[in-house]
Motif scaffolding. Structure first.
Motif, short mmCIF file in Angstrom:
data_model
loop_
_atom_site.label_atom_id
_atom_site.label_comp_id
_atom_site.label_asym_id
_atom_site.label_seq_id
_atom_site.Cartn_x
_atom_site.Cartn_y
_atom_site.Cartn_z
N GLN A 1 -15.15 10.57 -14.39
CA GLN A 1 -14.81 11.35 -15.40
C GLN A 1 -14.62 10.33 -16.82
OE1 GLN A 1 -11.26 12.47 -13.21
NE2 GLN A 1 -12.66 14.05 -12.23
N SER A 2 -15.03 9.12 -16.32
CA SER A 2 -14.90 8.11 -17.68
C SER A 2 -16.20 7.84 -18.25
CB SER A 2 -14.09 6.87 -17.20
OG SER A 2 -13.00 6.90 -16.26
N GLN A 3 -16.21 7.83 -19.67
CA GLN A 3 -17.45 7.59 -20.12
C GLN A 3 -18.01 6.07 -20.32
OE1 GLN A 3 -16.95 9.26 -23.97
NE2 GLN A 3 -17.49 11.38 -23.34
N GLY A 4 -19.05 5.93 -20.22
CA GLY A 4 -19.68 4.66 -20.46
C GLY A 4 -19.73 3.48 -19.22
N ILE A 5 -19.29 4.34 -18.09
CA ILE A 5 -19.28 3.14 -17.02
C ILE A 5 -20.71 2.84 -16.73
CG2 ILE A 5 -18.86 3.29 -14.60
CD1 ILE A 5 -16.21 4.40 -15.08
N GLY A 6 -21.61 3.84 -16.71
CA GLY A 6 -23.14 3.45 -16.15
C GLY A 6 -23.58 2.31 -17.03
N LYS A 7 -23.33 2.59 -18.33
CA LYS A 7 -23.66 1.24 -19.31
C LYS A 7 -22.99 0.02 -19.13
CE LYS A 7 -24.43 0.50 -24.15
NZ LYS A 7 -23.63 0.28 -25.11
N GLU A 8 -21.87 0.16 -18.75
CA GLU A 8 -21.02 -1.15 -18.57
C GLU A 8 -21.71 -1.88 -17.44
OE1 GLU A 8 -16.85 -0.67 -18.73
OE2 GLU A 8 -16.74 -2.93 -18.27
N VAL A 9 -21.52 -0.93 -16.27
CA VAL A 9 -21.92 -1.78 -15.02
C VAL A 9 -23.36 -1.99 -14.93
CG1 VAL A 9 -22.13 -1.33 -12.36
CG2 VAL A 9 -20.15 -0.41 -13.75
N PHE A 10 -24.20 -1.40 -15.35
CA PHE A 10 -25.85 -1.71 -15.12
C PHE A 10 -26.14 -2.76 -16.17
CE2 PHE A 10 -25.34 2.54 -12.83
CZ PHE A 10 -25.36 2.06 -11.83
N VAL B 1 0.84 -1.27 -0.06
CA VAL B 1 0.02 -0.02 -0.12
C VAL B 1 0.81 1.12 -0.11
CG1 VAL B 1 -2.01 1.15 1.02
CG2 VAL B 1 -1.54 -1.32 1.57
N TYR B 2 0.76 2.24 -1.04
CA TYR B 2 1.48 3.15 -1.14
C TYR B 2 0.76 4.56 -1.23
CZ TYR B 2 5.33 0.64 -3.30
OH TYR B 2 6.49 -0.27 -3.66
N ASN B 3 1.27 5.51 -1.11
CA ASN B 3 0.54 7.00 -1.19
C ASN B 3 0.40 7.13 -2.66
OD1 ASN B 3 0.11 8.03 1.10
ND2 ASN B 3 1.90 9.34 1.05
N GLN B 4 1.29 6.46 -3.75
CA GLN B 4 1.06 6.51 -5.15
C GLN B 4 1.43 5.36 -5.56
OE1 GLN B 4 -0.07 8.92 -7.37
NE2 GLN B 4 -0.55 10.28 -5.53
N THR B 5 0.66 4.79 -6.62
CA THR B 5 1.05 3.41 -7.13
C THR B 5 1.25 3.94 -8.81
OG1 THR B 5 -1.22 3.02 -7.64
CG2 THR B 5 -0.13 2.02 -5.93
N ARG B 6 2.10 3.11 -9.42
CA ARG B 6 2.40 3.35 -10.94
C ARG B 6 1.10 3.46 -11.58
NH1 ARG B 6 7.33 -0.61 -10.76
NH2 ARG B 6 6.00 -1.35 -9.24
N GLN B 7 0.10 2.33 -11.49
CA GLN B 7 -0.99 2.47 -12.06
C GLN B 7 -2.22 2.72 -11.24
OE1 GLN B 7 -1.14 -1.54 -13.45
NE2 GLN B 7 0.45 -1.08 -15.02
N GLN B 8 -3.07 3.44 -11.74
CA GLN B 8 -4.20 3.85 -11.21
C GLN B 8 -5.44 3.26 -11.97
OE1 GLN B 8 -4.67 7.34 -8.67
NE2 GLN B 8 -2.86 6.51 -7.82
N PRO B 9 -5.81 1.87 -11.95
CA PRO B 9 -6.88 1.48 -13.00
C PRO B 9 -8.11 1.96 -12.75
CG PRO B 9 -6.31 -0.32 -11.15
CD PRO B 9 -5.33 1.08 -11.14
N LEU B 10 -9.02 1.71 -13.85
CA LEU B 10 -10.36 2.50 -13.61
C LEU B 10 -11.08 1.81 -12.40
CD1 LEU B 10 -12.29 4.46 -14.74
CD2 LEU B 10 -13.01 2.74 -16.73
#
Ligand code: ASP
Ligand code: MG
Length: 451
Positions: A400-409, A291-300
């Motif tokens: 801030q990402s598009q299409g999340i609602g559609k994907e999840v629901f 667990v870090y303050n910052q990781t290299r990747q911040q996946p969606l």
């Protein structure tokens, strides 16, 4: 002067549960030369026994509990080479516990409880030090109360960070340069010299505080799970271990029900940018999560979590139409009844909310007293739905990402979603489902997103 690396390693109750567990933990300590300070919990189950004793028990119950406690401790003692010597020491400590338990049966108090409960960590550190010593490695047992000065709020004492930094420099650092040091998590000492505790599960906090005070390079938390997973592996056996995660994401997961160490206890590590490793002492070679303050990747998408026993309160009122102050009134009533609201959605004439039970030992439903319901009913029509579960999708930049609602629901279309919260936080999207559907919903979402 250049300093070699310093790692503070903390072992939880299951990692020091018995002789074998202690030896596995000793292997971990001795195979990592940078580990200079070891912080221990009490052996698994011991704190609970001591807490029960501290509440004041009739004599027969007291005896049963003390026997149980003695059995756990002597099973370890008997396997030591210096069993005779250590047995004497342990029996003295157990006698003291019995004495305190008698006192608690007469007049229980928070102060007495802390004194009693602290013996769990005193015992585990004593036995673990002996195990290390018998491996031929120099080791010092250290009473953490010499440096962990706290307020006198027994049961939830606040540590004095400045005093800890100073005392660590003058007392602990010299010891650590000499040899490995073993000390107690969870316990401290107030100004008058009385023993205090930092709250249940407080050993992680102790480790983080000591890591901060000693400017450690890393804090290792050894427990019975191999780090943090994309969801609870008991529900989804194919859940994947997360190698690196930010404190923020881990905090979000903990809030939404994941059984991960609570990052609030790691605050000292966060504010000093000290990475925290979490791994299993039963399978150290299996790695863990950092667990870090910052990781290299911040996946969606990071993880799916589940929190059960949610109560949904829906309040309808036509007075709400174009009105002002209705919500303020509702929240004022809830505040008067000491209820903190968790999730909220509103429409023109109704508001739906769930109750926050973090920190409360009671079941959601019992927060809804008749007094509260009567007061709310005088304002609006109240509907209560129980046995719901909250499923949360944790991630980054979710709004801030598009299409999340559609994907999840889209994935969730087979479930009836009772409430959806999305938009307030960049880190989560969550919804309520009927309790019976909860695991199925988690599996479905996890499969679609992570597998
Ligand atoms: N032994 C204490 C408890 O069980 C502290 C800890 O394990 O972190 O709460
Ligand atoms: Mg613990």
């Amino acid at each position: 002067m250049s300093q070699s690396a310093l790692i503070v390693a903390k072992f939880g109750g299951t990692s020091v549960a018995d002789f074998d567990a202690m030896n596995r933990s000793a292997d971990i300590v001795l195979s990592r030369s940078d580990v200079k300070l070891v912080v221990l919990s009490a052996s698994a189950g011991v704190t609970n026994l001591l807490v029960t004793l501290s509440e004041g028990q009739p004599v027969t119950v007291r005896q049963q509990l003390l026997e149980k406690l003695a059995r756990i401790q002597y099973a370890i003692v008997d396997k030591l080479r210096a069993a005779v010597v250590i047995r004497e020491e342990v029996s003295r400590i157990l006698e003291n516990i019995a004495l305190l338990a008698d006192k608690a049966a007469l007049t229980p108090s928070a102060c007495l409880a802390d004194e009693l409960v602290s013996h769990g960590e005193l015992l585990s550190t004593l036995l673990f030090s002996e195990i290390i010593r018998e491996r031929g490695v120099p080791v010092q047992w250290f009473d953490v109360r010499r440096v962990m000065k706290t307020s006198n709020r027994f049961g939830h004492a606040e540590p004095d960070i400045a005093a800890l930094a100073e005392l660590s420099d003058s007392v602990l650092t010299p010891l650590i340069t000499e040899s490995l040091v073993i000390t107690q998590g969870f316990i401290g000492c107030e100004a008058g010299g009385l023993t205090t505790t930092l709250g249940r599960g407080g050993s992680d906090y102790t480790a983080a505080l000591l890591g901060e005070a000693l400017k450690a390079q890393r804090i290792d938390i050894w427990t019975d799970v191999q780090g943090i997973y994309t969801t609870d592996p008991r529900i989804v056996p194919t859940a994947k271990r997360i190698d690196e995660i930010t404190f923020e994401e881990a905090a979000e997961m903990a809030t939404f029900g994941a059984r991960v160490l609570h990052p609030a206890t790691l605050l000292p590590a966060v504010r000093n940018d000290i990475p925290v490793f979490v791994g299993s002492s039963q399978a150290p070679e299996g790695g863990g999560t950092i667990v870090y303050n910052q990781t290299r990747q911040q996946p969606l998408f990071r993880a799916v979590t589940l929190r059960r026993n949610q109560t949904l309160l829906t309040l309808h009122s036509l007075n709400m139409l174009h009105a002002r102050g209705f919500l303020a009134e509702v929240f004022a009533i809830l505040a008067r009844h000491d209820i903190s609201v968790d999730l909220v959605t509103t429409s023109e004439v109704s508001v739906a909310l769930t109750l926050d039970t973090t920190g409360s030992t009671s079941h959601h439903g019992s927060l809804l007293t008749t007094g509260l319901l009567t007061e709310l009913s005088s304002l609006c029509r109240v509907e209560v739905e129980e046995n719901l579960s909250l499923v949360a999708l944790i991630g980054n930049q979710l709004t801030q990402s598009q299409g999340i609602g559609k994907e999840v629901f889209g994935v969730m279309e087979q479930f009836s979603l009772r409430m959806i919260c999305y938009g307030a936080s960049n880190y989560n999207l969550c919804f309520l489902v009927p309790g019976n559907d909860a695991e199925h919903a988690v599996r479905t979402l996890h499969q679609h997103i992570f597998e």
